[in-house]
Design an enzyme around this catalytic site. Structure first.
Site, short mmCIF file in Angstrom:
data_model
loop_
_atom_site.label_atom_id
_atom_site.label_comp_id
_atom_site.label_asym_id
_atom_site.label_seq_id
_atom_site.Cartn_x
_atom_site.Cartn_y
_atom_site.Cartn_z
CB CYS A 1 -48.87 -5.15 -50.51
SG CYS A 1 -47.06 -5.22 -50.47
CG HIS B 1 -47.25 -9.47 -51.55
ND1 HIS B 1 -47.75 -8.27 -52.00
CD2 HIS B 1 -48.33 -10.29 -51.33
CE1 HIS B 1 -49.08 -8.35 -52.08
NE2 HIS B 1 -49.45 -9.56 -51.67
#
Length: 332
Positions: free
Chosen positions: A21, A284
């Site tokens: 990510c 994230h």
């Protein structure tokens, strides 16, 4: 209420290859830089490629073409990632990495692959590390700025200037629950005193002396990137700062930190943000990017793209802020 899920042509999500990510967020931000997009999509980069390290730039160009000109809503960055992983094994699919470190790596790789040497060496722009900035590329043209560190010996009052190039400015975060980007900039550009082990050697005094040092911007790039230093060492452990930092979407003024000899009357507008949610090593990354044509903002969460209102661009999870000279996104 206006539908926020509408997606214009030319936007594509990126498949997460495992723990990538951080890479996907950076790639979306770089795909939001119109001159960089034009340089790669037009094929201009091919004429500048160096055979010995052009594989990464070629893979980047192909990926950008797939993302912006392809027919798919979701694109796999597998080829680009594998090329980069071969050169930098740290960026594997299985482990979470720092988005800022990845950004610096990609910019350096592209510069090395596309640089060209100028016959005329500019002494005032020599890097502090001794490297020559007579080697220019699309990366240095768009992202490279210049700082000058004025170092004054407190004994003889002699001042020397040390220039240093940058592509990303890493800003300290003040110790409080809320602050502004201007507070972070003030911290970075405040005058520091160098004593004890940090003393400098003064060529006039011919010995180490206490000194004060103050940085100023002598060249502001067209695209300036700020790294908010949310991860810091506390003893032998690293922790994340959750400080809520307020940053402007437009009219960012860098004149208080710029040399009046070099400053041009330019203000900056935000065009992309990399966010980090969660804890260190298990977080994230997502990106917010402003579309250069529609002027709308979109959230990129790996393969998922969502249109968001301007009011949602300000978050307490911002980690990297991308600004451009305001003229680029003006409405006329």
């Amino acid at each position: 209420m206006e539908e926020m899920n509408s997606q214009p042509p030319g936007l594509a999500g990126l498949k997460n290859l495992g723990n990538t990510c951080y890479m996907n967020a950076i790639l979306q931000c770089l795909c939001s830089v119109p001159p960089l997009v034009e340089y790669f999509l037009s094929g201009k980069y091919k004429a500048a490629l160096h055979n010995e390290n052009g594989e990464s730039a070629t893979a980047f160009g192909c990926l950008m073409s797939d993302m912006l000109l392809g027919e798919f809503d979701i694109v796999s960055p597998e080829v680009f990632h594998s090329v980069l992983e071969k050169r930098y094994p740290t960026f594997s699919k299985s482990s979470q990495q720092d988005a800022q470190e990845f950004l610096v790596c990609v910019l350096n790789e592209l510069h090395e692959a596309l640089k060209k040497s100028s016959k005329r060496r500019c002494i005032t722009k020599a890097k502090a590390s001794g490297g020559s900035v007579s080697e220019t590329s699309i990366i240095t043209q768009l992202f490279e700025g210049q700082l000058s560190y004025a170092i004054t010996c407190l004994e003889c009052k002699t001042t020397i200037d040390r220039p240093e190039s940058f592509t990303v400015l890493s800003l300290p975060i003040p110790s409080k629950s809320m602050c502004s980007l201007q507070d972070c900039l003030k911290c970075f550009f405040q005058q520091d005193t160098l004593t004890w082990n940090n003393q400098i050697y003064c060529s006039w005094c011919r010995t180490k002396q206490d000194a004060v040092v103050k940085a100023t911007i002598t060249k502001a790039p067209q695209f300036i990137i700020f790294h908010l230093k949310r991860f810091e060492w506390q003893g032998n452990r690293k922790r994340k700062l959750s400080t809520d930092i307020c940053y402007p979407l437009s009219n960012l003024d860098l004149s208080p930190y710029s040399s009046p000899l070099f400053y041009k009357d330019a203000e900056y507008s935000l065009y992309a943000v990399v966010n980090h949610t969660g804890i260190l090593n298990k977080g994230h990354y997502t990106a917010f990017c402003k579309h250069s044509v529609t002027k709308n903002w979109y959230s990129f969460d790996d393969s998922q793209i969502t249109r968001i209102p301007n009011s949602s661009v300000q978050t307490d999870t911002a980690y990297l802020l991308f600004y451009t000279c305001q003229d680029l996104f003006c409405t006329h």
